[in-house]
Design a protein around this motif. Structure first.
Motif, mmCIF file in Angstrom:
data_model
loop_
_atom_site.group_PDB
_atom_site.id
_atom_site.type_symbol
_atom_site.label_atom_id
_atom_site.label_comp_id
_atom_site.label_asym_id
_atom_site.label_seq_id
_atom_site.Cartn_x
_atom_site.Cartn_y
_atom_site.Cartn_z
ATOM 1 N N LEU A 86 0.863 -1.199 0.000
ATOM 2 C CA LEU A 86 0.000 0.000 0.000
ATOM 3 C C LEU A 86 0.896 1.244 0.000
ATOM 4 N N THR A 87 1.979 1.160 -0.773
ATOM 5 C CA THR A 87 2.898 2.301 -0.850
ATOM 6 C C THR A 87 2.494 3.192 -2.020
ATOM 7 N N LEU A 88 2.900 4.454 -1.931
ATOM 8 C CA LEU A 88 2.584 5.413 -2.999
ATOM 9 C C LEU A 88 3.147 4.914 -4.335
ATOM 10 N N GLU A 89 4.398 4.400 -4.321
ATOM 11 C CA GLU A 89 5.056 3.951 -5.552
ATOM 12 C C GLU A 89 4.233 2.840 -6.217
ATOM 13 N N ASN A 90 3.829 1.852 -5.412
ATOM 14 C CA ASN A 90 3.074 0.724 -5.959
ATOM 15 C C ASN A 90 1.700 1.170 -6.450
ATOM 16 N N ARG A 91 1.081 2.057 -5.684
ATOM 17 C CA ARG A 91 -0.261 2.526 -6.075
ATOM 18 C C ARG A 91 -0.183 3.300 -7.383
ATOM 19 N N LEU A 92 0.873 4.167 -7.496
ATOM 20 C CA LEU A 92 1.011 4.960 -8.730
ATOM 21 C C LEU A 92 1.343 4.068 -9.915
ATOM 22 N N SER A 93 2.231 3.079 -9.698
ATOM 23 C CA SER A 93 2.633 2.255 -10.843
ATOM 24 C C SER A 93 1.462 1.403 -11.335
ATOM 25 N N LEU A 94 0.574 1.000 -10.430
ATOM 26 C CA LEU A 94 -0.576 0.192 -10.854
ATOM 27 C C LEU A 94 -1.791 1.049 -11.213
ATOM 28 N N PRO A 105 -1.650 11.374 -3.856
ATOM 29 C CA PRO A 105 -1.012 12.186 -4.892
ATOM 30 C C PRO A 105 -1.802 13.461 -5.149
ATOM 31 N N LYS A 106 -1.058 14.568 -5.304
ATOM 32 C CA LYS A 106 -1.742 15.846 -5.597
ATOM 33 C C LYS A 106 -2.211 15.836 -7.052
ATOM 34 N N GLY A 107 -3.366 16.398 -7.319
ATOM 35 C CA GLY A 107 -3.878 16.443 -8.692
ATOM 36 C C GLY A 107 -4.187 15.050 -9.206
ATOM 37 N N GLY A 108 -4.419 14.934 -10.489
ATOM 38 C CA GLY A 108 -4.746 13.632 -11.071
ATOM 39 C C GLY A 108 -6.081 13.151 -10.541
ATOM 40 N N SER A 109 -6.438 11.923 -10.890
ATOM 41 C CA SER A 109 -7.750 11.455 -10.460
ATOM 42 C C SER A 109 -7.641 10.348 -9.415
ATOM 43 N N MET A 110 -6.381 10.034 -8.967
ATOM 44 C CA MET A 110 -6.294 8.928 -8.008
ATOM 45 C C MET A 110 -6.881 9.324 -6.656
ATOM 46 N N GLU A 111 -7.783 8.467 -6.196
ATOM 47 C CA GLU A 111 -8.466 8.707 -4.928
ATOM 48 C C GLU A 111 -7.501 8.430 -3.776
ATOM 49 N N SER A 112 -7.777 9.032 -2.627
ATOM 50 C CA SER A 112 -6.993 8.743 -1.429
ATOM 51 C C SER A 112 -7.220 7.274 -1.036
ATOM 52 N N ALA A 113 -6.127 6.603 -0.615
ATOM 53 C CA ALA A 113 -6.246 5.185 -0.209
ATOM 54 C C ALA A 113 -7.225 5.062 0.958
ATOM 55 N N ASN A 114 -7.217 6.067 1.827
ATOM 56 C CA ASN A 114 -8.110 6.012 2.989
ATOM 57 C C ASN A 114 -9.575 6.067 2.582
#
Ligand code: NAD
Length: 375
Positions: free
Chosen positions: A81-89, A115-124
């Motif tokens: 559940l790391t930022l790197e893994n979430r962004l890469s997937l 992540p700031k901007g973009g459409s990725m939702e917060s993991a929480n």
């Protein structure tokens, strides 16, 4: 299709999805004392997450060592559940990680970066929705002032449920949505009034902006009052969020409040204000509770600035340790919770080892050692 037509089509889809969500809200509460083996998932998170979680895990292992040896408690590390893994997937909570999470009864989670901007939702936000963790419960105490507050923040609705689904007429306007449901409000209201009843509290402050947001906050307040009728021994008071934000810094008034019941966004803001009154966001724990699963965490974020300045080792683990205490209480391990509470209260009183978030203070590890010595 023009922008308006596509926005209207999206709105229809959203309404149907939310109606479906309304109908799927139920489920029996897990009876933790009846489980053969309690599975606690451990998620490190980003930024200062791994540093503060290392201390939380040491304390948890110490407090539950007999049950861990006996196999009645299993601590399960969940990677990915790391930022790197979430962004890469491109997934706020990757599917395989979510599967692992679902196999646990409760979770202890370090903060995760959004992540700031973009459409990725917060993991929480994703986890709260996927696990239906509808009650965000945050205690705040300042004993010397007689402050003993507990906040029941609705955790799955309001502005957050569709935060990444707003619509836009480019170069003209943007619009976000806010959702309040009858059942979603009823269950958070019950949680707050049940807590008040079971803990000898006599006042619940319902905090909204119902004078302006007449549909969503109007209904939130109305449903809370309907639930309040089942608890005649408890006074339910209406407050507006703006004056309540002022009340919390009014020393003549603030200690009279006991239980706060709020929609998502107001709860988010007011609990940070309250934590600051207690001594900072590094000092408060938070519980995200659903019928089946619950997740416990610090109320602060991943503190990227501390990491950038090379001060990550000086992060204060108090908040995540308070979350450990909440977790232990939730899973009916009250004597372990009491031991930790006593150690944390002593640490706060003695101030022998203090984390200041910089090199003048103790490191996170030193504070963890100190708490372990007080157990
Ligand atoms: P933050 O809570 O990370 O930091 C706010 C301030 O508090 C900073 O000055 C930071 O250095 C300090 N701070 C926070 N925790 C501390 C600790 N344990 N010890 C000492 N100082 C501490 O807030 P932010 O900078 O707005 O958010 C950073 C990231 O965290 C963002 O991506 C945000 O989305 C995310 N976030 C995650 C959660 C969560 O996972 N529950 C909660 C809030 C924010």
């Amino acid at each position: 299709m023009n922008y308006i037509d596509s926005a209207v089509a999206e709105f229809r889809k959203i309404l149907l999805e939310q109606q479906e969500r309304c109908h799927s809200m139920d489920g029996e509460n897990t009876d933790f004392s009846a489980l053969k083996a309690l599975i606690i998932g451990l998620i490190d998170g980003d930024g200062i997450g791994p540093t503060i979680m290392a201390e939380a895990k040491r304390v948890l292992r110490e407090l539950l060592k007999d049950e861990i040896s006996a196999g009645t408690v299993v601590l399960k590390e969940i990677e990915g559940l790391t930022l790197e893994n979430r962004l890469s997937l491109g997934e706020s909570v990757p599917k395989d990680v979510l599967k692992e999470i679902r196999s646990c009864h409760v979770l202890l989670k370090g903060p995760t970066t959004t992540p700031k901007g973009g459409s990725m939702e917060s993991a929480n936000v994703t986890l709260r929705r996927e696990l239906d963790l509808y009650a965000n419960v945050r205690p705040v105490t300042v004993p010397e002032e007689g402050i003993d507050w507990i906040f029941f923040r609705e955790n799955t609705e309001g502005e957050y449920v569709l935060g990444s689904r707003g619509v836009e007429l480019p170069a003209e306007l943007t619009m976000d949505f806010r959702v309040t449901t009858v059942e979603g409000t009823r269950r958070i209201a019950r949680a707050a009034f049940d807590y008040a009843k079971n803990n000898g509290k006599t006042n619940v402050a319902i905090v909204t902006k119902a004078n302006i947001l007449k549909k969503t906050d109007g209904m939130f307040s109305q449903i809370c009052h309907e639930v309040a009728e089942e608890y005649p021994e408890i006074t339910a008071e209406d407050w507006y969020i703006d004056i309540m934000a002022a009340n919390l810094v009014n020393k003549d008034l603030r200690s009279k409040f006991e239980v706060f019941l709020l929609p998502n966004l107001y709860g988010d803001i007011l609990t940070d204000e309250a934590a600051q009154i207690q001594g900072g966001v590094g000092t408060a724990g938070s519980a995200n509770i659903g019928a089946k699963c619950a997740m416990f965490e610090a109320i602060h974020g991943s503190a990227p600035r501390l990491i950038e300045e090379g001060l990550g080792d000086y992060a204060n683990p108090s908040s995540i340790l308070r979350a450990v205490e909440l977790l232990l209480r939730h899973v009916a391990r009250s004597s372990a919770a009491d031991r930790l509470q006593k150690a944390m209260d002593t640490a706060a009183e003695e101030k022998k080892v203090l984390c200041t978030g910089d090199k003048n203070g103790a490191t996170c590890h030193e504070f963890g050692e100190y708490v372990l010595s007080l157990l």
